[in-house]
Design a protein around this motif. Sequence first.
Motif, PDB file in Angstrom:
ATOM      1  N   GLU A  79       0.850  -1.196   0.000  1.00 16.86           N
ATOM      2  CA  GLU A  79       0.000   0.000   0.000  1.00 16.86           C
ATOM      3  C   GLU A  79       0.882   1.241   0.000  1.00 16.86           C
ATOM      4  O   GLU A  79       1.705   1.426   0.885  1.00 16.86           O
ATOM      5  CB  GLU A  79      -0.859  -0.010   1.266  1.00 16.86           C
ATOM      6  N   PRO A  80       0.705   2.122  -0.996  1.00 13.68           N
ATOM      7  CA  PRO A  80       1.531   3.329  -1.044  1.00 13.68           C
ATOM      8  C   PRO A  80       0.965   4.430  -0.154  1.00 13.68           C
ATOM      9  O   PRO A  80      -0.174   4.350   0.308  1.00 13.68           O
ATOM     10  CB  PRO A  80       1.432   3.739  -2.519  1.00 13.68           C
ATOM     11  N   GLY A 111       3.831   7.497  -4.172  1.00 14.71           N
ATOM     12  CA  GLY A 111       4.262   6.104  -4.040  1.00 14.71           C
ATOM     13  C   GLY A 111       4.051   5.328  -5.328  1.00 14.71           C
ATOM     14  O   GLY A 111       3.385   5.778  -6.257  1.00 14.71           O
ATOM     15  N   ALA A 165       2.435   2.469  -7.578  1.00 11.60           N
ATOM     16  CA  ALA A 165       1.086   1.911  -7.618  1.00 11.60           C
ATOM     17  C   ALA A 165       1.144   0.427  -7.284  1.00 11.60           C
ATOM     18  O   ALA A 165       2.070  -0.255  -7.710  1.00 11.60           O
ATOM     19  CB  ALA A 165       0.485   2.104  -9.002  1.00 11.60           C
ATOM     20  N   PRO A 166       0.173  -0.084  -6.532  1.00 12.07           N
ATOM     21  CA  PRO A 166       0.147  -1.536  -6.304  1.00 12.07           C
ATOM     22  C   PRO A 166      -0.067  -2.232  -7.642  1.00 12.07           C
ATOM     23  O   PRO A 166      -0.611  -1.643  -8.579  1.00 12.07           O
ATOM     24  CB  PRO A 166      -1.075  -1.742  -5.402  1.00 12.07           C
TER      25      PRO A 166
END
Lengths: 1003, 416
Positions: free
Chosen positions: A80-81, A151, A153-154
Amino acid sequence: MSTRLATGGRLIDRSARRRFTFDGRAHEGYAGDTLASALLAGGHTLLGRSFKYHRPRGLVASGAEEPNALVGLGAGARFEPNQRATTTELFDGLQAVSQNAWPSLDWDVGVVNNAFARFLPAGFYYKMFMHPRPLWKHLFEPFIRRSAGLGRAPSERDADRYEHFYAFCDVLVVGGGIAGLQAALAAGRAGARVILLEQTAHWGGRSPVDGVRIDGGPAEAWINAAVQELDGMENVTLRPRTMGAGVYDHGYVLGYERVGDHDPAAEVPRHRLWRIRAARLITATGALERPLSFAGNDVPGVMLASAVRDYVVNWAVSPGDRTVVVTNNDDAYRTALALKSAGLEVPAILDARPRAEGELPEMARAHGIRVETGKGVAKVRGGRHVTAVGVCAQAGEGAVLEEIACDAVAMSGGWSPVVHLWSHCGGKLEWDAAQALFRPDPDRAPTGHDGHPFVATAGAASGALQADRAMADADENMKNVLQGIGRKSPSRKPPKVESAEEAPLAPVWQMPQGAGPALRAKMWLDYQNDVKVSDVRLAAQEGYESVEHTKRYTTLGMATDQGKLSNINGLATLSQALHEEIPQVGTTTFRPPYTPISMAAIAGEARGPVFQPLRRTPMHEWHEANGADWEPVGQWRRPYCYRRAGESRRDAVHREVRNTRNALGLLDASTLGKIMVSGPDAERFIDMLYTGKMSTLKPGKCRYGLMCDENGFLMDDGVCARLDERSFLCHTTSGGAERIHGWMEDWLQCEWWDWQVHVVNLTEQFAQVAVVGPNARNLLERLGGIDVSKETLPFMAWTEGTLGGFRARVFRISFSGELSFEIAVPASEGRAFWERLVEAGEGFGAMPYGTEALHVMRAEKGFIMIGDETDGTIIPQDLGLDWAISKKKEDFLGKRGMERVNMTSPDRWKLVGLETLDGSVLPDGAHAPAEGLNANGQRNTQGRVTSTYYSPTLGRGIAMALVHRGPERMGETIAFNVPGRTPVKAKIVEPVFYDPKGERQNV
Amino acid sequence: MARKRYSVFAVAREALRGHTGWPRAWASPEPRARYEAIIIGAGGHGLATAYYLGKNFGITDVAVLEKGWLGGGNTGRNTTIIRSNYLQDPSAAIYEKARSLYETLSQELNYNIMFSPRGVIMLAQTEHEVRGYTRTAHANALQGVATEFIGPQRVKELCPIISLDGPRYPVLGGLWQSRAGTARHDAVAWGYARACSDMGMHIIQKCEVTGIRSEGGRVTGVTTTRGDIGCDKLGVVVAGHSGRLAEMAGFRLPIESIGLQALVSEPVKPCMDVVVMANTVHGYMSQSDKGEMVIGGGADGFNNYTQRGSFHNIEQTVRALVETFPMISRLKMLRQWGGVVDMTGDRSPIISKTPLEGCYINCGWGTGGFKAIPGSGWGMAELMARGHSPLTEAFGMERFREGRFIDESVAAGVAH
């Protein structure tokens, strides 16, 4: 250097160590730590990089308002970002990575942007990258996109589980500080149903850190007693780790509970979204401290004074060995005192006010701390970490009077109440000039369905910052709320709160007062998005004067913290630049959620196969077991065809068509809408719904009917059966059942509410099977029990009885042109009935067929299909269905609409059949161009294909089309455009391709 | 006010002197007693109307009146999608005109509106949708709009984060318009405003129109919170509040005003280059240059002016998109907001003369007006200057009386 103190830390358990990694390196903390406190204890002061200039970023805050310390958490399907380190509780095995830096947090090439910062002021991208034009798409924009974003991306499907809770209460209290606890106690004691939410894992808010005393003891004792009492009340629900996320109309409040974030090993949902309907909402959401705007206020090591205090008192972490405190108010002196009592050095308190003589400043002096009034910070020295501050006169222009070496700065620019939840649903604010803050205006509260206010505030959220006033405010506001909902509040005095008396602050929006452009270009307002005082002033200079323009031009307050620290400072800066008062400038709009909430929590359990309800007919499993190739039809699944080994979809469809035409086909028609209309006014109602006259229908008979909207557009069709004098059964299309049911209710409830008609959607109560083909009657006769002979049950009649032992209604209707019966049985018996038909039909060549064979056969017969021949712009007359429109009825829905000039124009496109000259299948939706171009340079057109199939019965392509004056042009050949190919020529013919006299169905 | 040309050189020059030399992007004048033309509403459509009145017809004695701040309505609240893959000829004409003007608008206005032709895919997730989009592709080919129907593998190549398989609604293909895309919505309003101001037009913010004055069936001016202002021609371009302005002008509109919502996620590094619209499940998404996933929600089922909306719409949209793009599950919703959209019966706009002579109206863009701004302004300006425009001809309000609808609902899905 930040480090863990040898003693203290009211929230940590030194006996329980927690191991975690940051950027792959192993670290250790204690149970009760946040990721932020643990990293700070480990000497990590560089935790991230800013969005635009990639400047080094450290912790500024200790809670939800933190803009800088964002990390990626977890790995793989649990990555998780953008998770705030300050609100991440530490657990064993936690994996965190820094973000927005490459190749590493320490050596980030993106920092080159910082070197060019003067070329990248607010809105620079609106002024450049325009030439040459293609470079925007191919060079500039990709570059901007890559350097933006925070962040990573997942990339995987989420491995966790989420759920929704629903709750109702009289009083919802958001915030578990002393004001919230007191509010909940009062409501709970009055017998109201209460829910109390607290976003952190701990009760009591700031009071224990601030040394507040309640009822003669430390605040903590009172807090524990209050929680214990609340816990013991059956009418009270306590939820820590649950944030009040959003407030919507009519007392609808979202709660966001982080159930498993702190303990991923537990078998619990990760997040839980609470949807609470509250008669009254109390926001006891406290206040947030504001940074001060001085040059270098973004250097790691510069923190909010309250956060410094939190780290020392709650987690026994010292942000630095030597901390300079800079303030415009008394509260920050508490930080100096806390540092001092933890054995840390406070070389000076710089107080921007000319005098500081209150209780707290005197205590600081008594502890030997040097207090400099009328002073501020000219600039902070240090790149990745604070090394010193230059002291200046607040009233001056920033001439450095002396430098004080330090490794941390604790700043306080005053406090702003958390007014988000108050504002979400329309609550208005007022400016409190004495405290320099916006606070909820109780006279302009959000109102509920009854026009009465449904939100009230308590404590610091009301602007009552000092603990004793916060308690009194909570008590008083709660009394009013209880009175408003008809509850008697217990006559109990509020607890006695002792808190140091604080002198008023002096608003400081820029430090020093007369700072010039060079200093202003180093004063950060929004740390994450890199918005500085100079940017806001530039926006004002360029005419972006509305606070919304400034926000959007500079991106102030648009970062993941949504301006919790920057908004008030930003708009004060704007008001100064515009020479307007702060309240005239106003605020931007507060929107939900208070802090970001996971998409997964919003989706809840509705994901994967159950993301929408899946509707299955009673025969679903049989189809599944017998080769059904599924097609989604609304929320239903229907077999498109049944494929046998080695068969293509196309082969299967052709086999099913041929078998049905030559022997016997079975169709699961259960999805067909079945709506019963009954009552004394049923005839009148049904005559308004259908374009034809249905009231003349006799019980035992069926009739095909059309339903139009008020504009005359055809919206649904189907067979209507008269059950008895007072009841009709309206068959609708599968996709139209709910819509038509709603349509009927709409008219009955809103327009014809005095008509005695009752409408029930029976779609799922019956399983329905179409038994189709030359052997259809033979099969039914083999089942036995109902006379289905031509004489007893002619075409368009229905009967009921027991068929092969099943209670059944048999409708003699046909959508294929073959001899056909549609048989309805109770849904519970559908599967058994279907299997019986399959078994008994074996000798007659029975085979199931799917939706595609159904479509092909109806097209061969020229029957229209709602959604193919119609699209919301087609009237029945376009389709040659004039015969189904009553000319005698005074009125029906759509009648007036059909009479408008454009509807009666002879130039409308009308339904015809098409036969390609070469026998090929026309493409779906192909258009026939006409001569010339229209006024907008588009090709004129004269028709389009609405349905097109290969007919296995006729061995050629057939199509239905809407063609300009089509029926007048029988035999004419027109060409259809196929992009990239030669146009396909087709002859205009009657739309009925097969058995035009209907001899096959009338046997 | 002398316009200062924006360029990399200008930015560099200004950087060396602390950016002190940037002039106002648009002036803030006091209203005059009368103008040749007044436009009510300084949103994208109103400002574009003013701009093309000046540029194409030399009419520069124009005031644009705005009750709040320019660009503050739906221009600054939408999800910035620009496409022209419409089904009906009049729609395709005006949206394609707009799209083609967007292509060069940054250069024309000397203001980077960041039009980014990243391409739009409208997913087909049922056989019915496949047929519908094939039909649109055929229509577009004859309308001069470049679209094509593409298969699932191409969809996956263009948008790797999509889940093709369902489980509920497998992706069967999509309608692909490669020259569709997104732009920076605020910049469109600001760029037009700057260009209008540069032509000498007056953009007057915080000036609410409270009445429309007329004599003998002809418009003569408006009453505002900043006094009476006269005009020969009046353009009403106010989206959600069109019904109220029409009432002031003495006529009624077939318009409903409804709350429409949108939301963004926190920003992440680039993971999605194209815009994807999934009408079967009701959701669409793109990624902004800032990195936020920009998501369009549904419209409320009841009429209101609140600019808020109900949470269940957000829930429904997010659910659909978690299903379509499973990786967003662990992203977080940063902000949700709402706007008031004005909806007509056929979901197509009204660009029309009105019963009040000299008064023209441009409204009813519903859920999809941003993409039309340049074309809408172009056509509205022509209508006001010449009395007719081929681009707007089909959008007259008399069409509802005549039953001449331009219904896109079949092709456009719900929100766009």
